[in-house]
Enzyme design. Structure first.
Site, mmCIF file in Angstrom:
data_model
loop_
_atom_site.group_PDB
_atom_site.id
_atom_site.type_symbol
_atom_site.label_atom_id
_atom_site.label_comp_id
_atom_site.label_asym_id
_atom_site.label_seq_id
_atom_site.Cartn_x
_atom_site.Cartn_y
_atom_site.Cartn_z
ATOM 1 N N PRO A 284 0.792 -1.242 0.000
ATOM 2 C CA PRO A 284 0.000 0.000 0.000
ATOM 3 C C PRO A 284 0.817 1.282 0.000
ATOM 4 C CG PRO A 284 0.076 -0.876 2.210
ATOM 5 C CD PRO A 284 0.825 -1.874 1.341
ATOM 6 N N CYS A 403 7.020 -10.658 4.096
ATOM 7 C CA CYS A 403 6.597 -10.600 5.500
ATOM 8 C C CYS A 403 6.116 -11.995 5.899
ATOM 9 C CB CYS A 403 5.503 -9.562 5.697
ATOM 10 S SG CYS A 403 5.153 -9.286 7.459
#
Length: 482
Positions: A284, A403
């Protein structure tokens, strides 16, 4: 409650909902928990808006946050307790009532909320979402849970576990396949004995960490510098979102591990003016904003790419804080290598992944992901890495980041890429990250890779591998022997 109020609450003609006022923080928590189940909503995105809409006080907002995240984190454990107390498996319980039971179980087993308040308000919530018989069912199950101590319930749940993986899965409220994946990742570093500490860390609410975009902002007065990131801090108090808004995005909420991952690319070696950078999967936009600030300071340019239009718009908003013209493409990253061959000096590939490294922040993700997701994502990660290698100039740097600590998404992807791309080589990621960090990190395993951990570094479980493309034709992978 005095006799007059009790009489008013039990007046004939008043509805059950009118006779029982549910604390607004519990209503908000149940609303979010239900939305997570019904529509795959993300609690971290939904909860702030629901809190604001309800006009909760700071104390009620804190309670709503604890109830929401605490229930979602420990959902698997609570389901085992509920099944025992109800005498039936949770898949036989009406889902809205199960939401109420999970919320009630959390209050009874993991908070200081008085038992009678937890039961009574849960019954009131059940009345709003279920039938009269459902209300009685919720009352009975929660009273059964409340008859035993949390320690007694732990012992019963442990007694049901058939093996060590199930034991860890039950008590830590993680699916067993994730427990096994974490254990394998730790063992690859020679630290398999840290599994329990990792699982415990996953169930602790993380601190709110922020970044001050270098050259554009400084941490506010009273902020505490991060241990590792040279541009990170935690706020001394107050609303972090207020800091972000007041600084027009130059101060941002961002995990310390994410900061180190971006800086590993930008500070691996001095920036030469005129370098061209690419953030291949930018949404994002948090890392893109940090890259843009670093590019601005070093005289480089940046292109951000994000295939999903809504996320691309988030990238544009994040980049608005940096006075640098950053084009935001909405292309398929798999094709950029062919479309832009050897066009970039540095590329950040923050690859789509399972997100298993951020379960502290997105606890519901542990119940959504399956081993099948890993297989699908590794195919995408491999394709994106091939594309990034093709788009990288000879002599350029590529940072592959996920991640997730899952070995299939991390070490295996990098090993496969090094095997197939003749001119790609590792450049000592551990030394790079140590040179960036303010304090020395406790790293383990291969010096060419870095795996951060919530239990060891208080960051998300970020994986970082910095690779260099030597001269020659490295855009096409070698044919596999298999």
């Amino acid at each position: 409650m005095n006799d007059r109020n009790r009489a008013q609450r039990n007046q004939p003609g008043r509805s059950a909902a009118e006779r029982t006022r549910v604390q607004p923080s519990r209503t908000v928590a149940l609303d979010v928990i239900s939305a997570v189940r019904e529509s795959d909503a993300y609690a971290n995105l939904l909860l702030p808006g629901r809190i604001a809409r309800a006009g909760l006080s700071p104390a009620d907002a804190a309670l709503a946050t604890e109830l929401t995240y605490g229930t979602l984190r420990m959902q698997g454990y609570y389901d085992r307790v509920i099944a025992r107390a109800a005498g039936r498996t949770v898949d036989k319980i009406d889902p809205p009532l199960l939401d109420v039971l999970r919320l009630g179980a959390h209050q009874l087993l993991s908070t200081r909320v008085a038992s009678h308040a937890a039961v009574n308000e849960s019954v009131a919530l059940a009345r709003q979402v279920g039938s009269r018989s459902g209300t009685g069912f919720v009352n009975g199950v929660l009273r059964e849970i409340g008859r035993s101590t949390p320690e007694e319930w732990r012992a019963r749940v442990l007694a049901d576990a058939k093996n060590e993986d199930e034991r860890y899965a039950a008590l830590s409220s993680h699916p067993a396949w994730i427990v096994r994946a974490f254990h394998r990742a730790l063992e690859s570093e020679g630290r398999g004995n840290e599994l329990e500490a990792l699982l415990e860390a996953d169930n602790i609410a993380p601190r709110v960490n922020l970044v001050a975009l270098p050259g554009l902002a400084d941490p506010p007065k009273g902020a505490r510098p991060d241990r590792f990131s040279p541009v990170g801090f935690t706020a001394g108090g107050g609303d972090p979102q207020g800091l972000v808004t007041g600084a027009e995005g130059r101060l941002r909420v961002q995990d310390e591990g994410s900061q180190l991952a971006a800086l590993a690319l930008t500070r691996a070696r001095p920036i030469l003016p005129g370098e061209r950078w690419l953030d291949l999967c930018a949404g994002p936009g948090g890392k893109a904003a940090l890259l843009a600030a670093e590019a601005l300071a070093g005289g480089a340019t940046l292109v951000a790419n994000e295939i999903v239009p809504a996320r691309a718009e988030l990238v544009r908003r994040a980049l608005a804080a940096v006075p640098l013209d950053v084009p935001v493409w909405e292309r398929d990253g798999l094709g950029i290598g062919a479309e832009e061959p050897e066009a970039f000096d540095r590329i950040l590939l923050d690859a789509p992944c399972t997100g298993l490294g951020a379960l502290r922040r997105r606890p519901e993700a542990r119940w959504r992901k399956t081993p099948r997701d890993v297989a699908e994502l590794t195919a995408l990660q491999t394709g994106l890495l091939d594309s990034a290698v093709a788009a990288l100039k000879p002599g350029g740097l590529l940072a592959y980041i996920t991640c997730s600590p899952h070995v299939a998404e991390t070490r295996a992807i990098v090993a496969d890429a090094l095997d197939r791309h003749r001119a790609l080589r590792p450049v000592g990621t551990a030394d790079i990250v140590q040179s960036v960090a303010e304090e020395r990190l406790d790293l383990a395993g291969d010096a060419d890779l870095v795996q951060l951990w919530p239990h060891r570094h208080l960051t998300d479980a970020m994986f970082i591998a910095v690779l260099e493309k030597a001269g020659g034709d490295a855009s096409a992978p070698e044919a596999s022997d298999q």
